[in-house]
Design a protein around this motif. Structure first.
Motif, PDB file in Angstrom:
ATOM      1  N   ARG A 108       0.842  -1.200   0.000  1.00 39.69           N
ATOM      2  CA  ARG A 108       0.000   0.000   0.000  1.00 39.69           C
ATOM      3  C   ARG A 108       0.875   1.248   0.000  1.00 39.69           C
ATOM      4  N   PRO A 197      -7.337  -2.053   2.592  1.00 44.61           N
ATOM      5  CA  PRO A 197      -6.580  -3.220   2.113  1.00 44.61           C
ATOM      6  C   PRO A 197      -5.583  -2.830   1.026  1.00 44.61           C
ATOM      7  N   PRO A 199      -3.960  -2.634  -2.641  1.00 44.17           N
ATOM      8  CA  PRO A 199      -4.658  -2.508  -3.930  1.00 44.17           C
ATOM      9  C   PRO A 199      -4.743  -3.847  -4.641  1.00 44.17           C
ATOM     10  N   PRO A 200      -5.808  -4.075  -5.388  1.00 44.45           N
ATOM     11  CA  PRO A 200      -5.928  -5.337  -6.142  1.00 44.45           C
ATOM     12  C   PRO A 200      -4.791  -5.478  -7.143  1.00 44.45           C
ATOM     13  N   GLN A 201      -4.366  -6.691  -7.345  1.00 44.01           N
ATOM     14  CA  GLN A 201      -3.284  -6.963  -8.293  1.00 44.01           C
ATOM     15  C   GLN A 201      -3.863  -7.311  -9.675  1.00 44.01           C
TER      16      GLN A 201
END
Length: 201
Positions: A108, A197, A199-201
């Motif tokens: 993050r 959370p 970040p999405p990958q």
């Protein structure tokens, strides 16, 4: 919980700072809520121009950067000059630009799960413009901006006395500053309990 207050007055120590006087109202409320508060008068430090965390020998920004990473709350306090944040505030925000690409162990941006707010003083109008400019930059960097995470004092259009010269409006600025401190702590506590959370990958 820790907070860092960066006072972006143009006045070097030990000159009295109107911005520091209002910032101390907010800092006092934070301390009463159990927050450890560290203050920096940026104009007293050798903060080099640039957009990197370390601009080389003699640059004092890396120490302030470490303070930011140790804090859950950041407050930028600035006077208004020619309708804008001070040049010192602009330099501080520019140096913080490097934080956008710095990440924690979870991937993050390092400013995530930290909150920020703004204090503004000036004997002319323009507070909302100054607050929106700095809050916009801090949000870009990754800070969470709670509702009403600001306070200001000014006398309206035209020149006039400064914050330390006139009691007019102090009660409103102080009560708004106490609300600012309360909101910053509440959202910082919420983020500590439920972090943003990765970040999405």
């Amino acid at each position: 919980m820790r907070a860092t207050v960066i006072n972006c007055t143009l006045k070097p120590s030990p000159e009295p700072s109107n911005t520091e006087a209002l910032a101390e109202v907010v800092a006092t409320e934070l301390r009463q809520r159990g927050v450890k508060v560290d203050a920096v008068r940026a104009v007293d430090r050798d903060i080099r121009p640039g957009v990197e965390t370390d601009m080389g020998e003699g640059d004092e920004w890396p120490e302030i950067h470490r303070m930011l990473l140790a804090s859950q709350i950041l407050i930028i306090a600035t006077p208004t000059w020619v309708g804008r944040p001070s040049s010192v505030a602009q330099r501080v925000v520019e140096r913080m630009d490097a934080m956008i690409s710095e990440t924690d162990d979870a991937g993050r941006p390092v400013a995530y799960n930290r909150v920020a707010g703004v204090i503004n003083t000036g004997n002319e109008d323009g507070a909302h413009h100054v607050i929106s400019e700095i809050n916009g930059a801090l949000a870009d960097i990754g800070y969470t901006i709670p509702g009403q995470a600001w306070t200001y004092w000014h006398l309206g259009p035209g020149p006039g006395p400064n914050y330390l010269d006139d009691d007019k409006g102090h009660d409103w600025a102080a009560s708004t500053g106490r609300a600012m401190a309360s909101n910053l702590v509440a959202v910082a506590e919420a983020l500590a309990a439920r972090p943003i959370p990765p970040p999405p990958q």
